[in-house]
Design a protein around this motif. Sequence first.
Motif, mmCIF file in Angstrom:
data_model
loop_
_atom_site.group_PDB
_atom_site.id
_atom_site.type_symbol
_atom_site.label_atom_id
_atom_site.label_comp_id
_atom_site.label_asym_id
_atom_site.label_seq_id
_atom_site.Cartn_x
_atom_site.Cartn_y
_atom_site.Cartn_z
ATOM 1 N N LYS A 143 31.913 -133.515 63.511
ATOM 2 C CA LYS A 143 31.147 -133.860 62.312
ATOM 3 C C LYS A 143 31.155 -135.375 62.121
ATOM 4 N N PRO A 144 30.213 -135.907 61.318
ATOM 5 C CA PRO A 144 30.223 -137.347 61.011
ATOM 6 C C PRO A 144 31.556 -137.759 60.399
ATOM 7 N N TRP A 145 31.962 -139.005 60.675
ATOM 8 C CA TRP A 145 33.295 -139.431 60.228
ATOM 9 C C TRP A 145 33.503 -139.346 58.717
ATOM 10 N N PRO A 146 32.474 -139.528 57.843
ATOM 11 C CA PRO A 146 32.740 -139.362 56.405
ATOM 12 C C PRO A 146 33.217 -137.958 56.053
ATOM 13 N N LEU A 147 32.649 -136.939 56.741
ATOM 14 C CA LEU A 147 33.080 -135.566 56.484
ATOM 15 C C LEU A 147 34.496 -135.327 56.999
ATOM 16 N N GLN A 148 34.815 -135.888 58.161
ATOM 17 C CA GLN A 148 36.175 -135.758 58.696
ATOM 18 C C GLN A 148 37.190 -136.322 57.710
ATOM 19 N N TRP A 149 36.928 -137.532 57.263
ATOM 20 C CA TRP A 149 37.891 -138.181 56.377
ATOM 21 C C TRP A 149 37.939 -137.518 55.010
ATOM 22 N N ALA A 150 36.823 -136.952 54.562
ATOM 23 C CA ALA A 150 36.835 -136.207 53.301
ATOM 24 C C ALA A 150 37.782 -135.015 53.399
ATOM 25 N N PHE A 151 37.765 -134.353 54.566
ATOM 26 C CA PHE A 151 38.661 -133.214 54.783
ATOM 27 C C PHE A 151 40.118 -133.669 54.791
ATOM 28 N N TYR A 152 40.414 -134.793 55.480
ATOM 29 C CA TYR A 152 41.790 -135.293 55.523
ATOM 30 C C TYR A 152 42.271 -135.714 54.142
ATOM 31 N N TYR A 153 41.377 -136.356 53.369
ATOM 32 C CA TYR A 153 41.759 -136.760 52.014
ATOM 33 C C TYR A 153 41.995 -135.537 51.136
ATOM 34 N N MET A 154 41.207 -134.468 51.372
ATOM 35 C CA MET A 154 41.412 -133.243 50.604
ATOM 36 C C MET A 154 42.805 -132.676 50.864
ATOM 37 N N LEU A 155 43.210 -132.618 52.150
ATOM 38 C CA LEU A 155 44.543 -132.124 52.481
ATOM 39 C C LEU A 155 45.617 -133.010 51.852
ATOM 40 N N ALA A 156 45.408 -134.331 51.929
ATOM 41 C CA ALA A 156 46.387 -135.263 51.357
ATOM 42 C C ALA A 156 46.501 -135.075 49.849
ATOM 43 N N MET A 157 45.367 -134.878 49.164
ATOM 44 C CA MET A 157 45.389 -134.676 47.716
ATOM 45 C C MET A 157 46.091 -133.368 47.357
#
Length: 478
Positions: free
Chosen positions: A447-461
């Motif tokens: 997936k585009p990198w914004p979606l990847q990082w959104a997923f990682y930030y979701m896990l972190a949150m």
Amino acid sequence: MIFNSLDFALFLPIVFTLYWLIQNYNLKLQNLLIVVASYIFYGWWDWRFLSLILFSTLVDYSIGIYLNKTSDKTKRKMMLYTSVLVNIGLLGFFKYYNFFVSNFVDSFAFFGAKIKPNTLNIILPVGISFYTFQTLSYTIDIYKNKLAPTKDFISFAAFVSFFPQLVAGPIERATNLLPQFYTKRNFDAKKSMDGFRQILWGLFKKVVIADNCARYVNLIFDNYEAYSGSTLFLGAMLFAFQIYGDFSGYSDIAIGVSRLFGFNLKQNFAFPYFSRDIAEFWRRWHISLSTWFRDYVYIPLGGSRGSRCNKIRNVFIIFIVSGFWHGANWTFIVWGALNALYFLPLLLLNRNRVNTNVVAEHSILPSFTESFKMLITFLLTTLTWVFFRSDSVASAIDYLSNICNASIFSKPLALESYLYIFILLFILIEWRGRREQYGIEKLWLNKPWPLQWAFYYMLAMLIFLYGGEAQEFIYFQF
């Protein structure tokens, strides 16, 4: 120092930065930094027990060199026995001394004889079950001529004390990990990013899944007489998720941290709750320990060869020893024996190697038959976990008997709704990544990198917002 602590959050970036700053200098300097960092990491808990790690390191390093110098069979056997006695002796004293003393006293009391025991106030050193097995496998492999001994003491000390997997595994073999200390490591951004992803997933499993389950597991198991059968069954299932999230989470973090430093550790959990029988479960659960016992105990005993009696004997030995490795309590021995009983029909019917592929390998969902087999295997495993979690065999039997009554059909204890959502999300992600080394290894990578990082930030949150009350990793007690 534990992975889910502020201390480690400060320790890791400092060591990581220093480690890669000196990569262009002497390789031994990098390895020495690992030794120093590992001793600080372990000494943070109790510096007195650093002497045990150093002693084991010196003994097995010296024995390894001596084994290579002589071809005399008697002398080589004596050296091997010395290594076994030292390592198992240390483990036996710190972990099992009081267990054997108390059972010795109880056996005499059964016949009316009273003995005043000389028990000791022994503190169990964290990780001793892991690093003693790691050093012991080194000398056994040299004795069997499967491995050449190292003359590089710093590399060997780094192998024994490597901090990511020092206190709870994976139990690495010298044939895999030790040669990596001889090779120059260059910083690899892609490999480090993969390591960070695995660390993030491991923290989610530990902090969000395991620690939130632990709150209810402790409540239910500590007061099981007061709850209905349905609540007790729920408690057993929550413990199944707790111990898997806790221990596999630790392994994920350990493997991910190792990757940050350029090392590759072997997979320790391969989605065991998607197993279709107990044999498959044990090929996927705590792989480093299961294969250790297979290679150094089960196969030397004869394995699955020989008469039916020998096969049954070997299976019970391997599972009971494995259970006893986990702790000085009869609950672990019963837990091991139950798993042996589960495994035996598969072995005797030559069905123990049927399910060696990934479940639903070429489809999105499992078939009805696969689903049924996974459900039965999970339920059998969950019931044996009751013995693993209980304080005594009597309380475990009482717990299970209280499940088996009419109250099993009543409404169980209410949980926070978010816990159900997290467990469901966890199962779905694990199922999606069951072909990989860890759950989110390839999730969203296309997936585009914004979606990847959104997923990682979701896990972190989720980790920061919903992390349960901080708990030590379960396997620290083993």
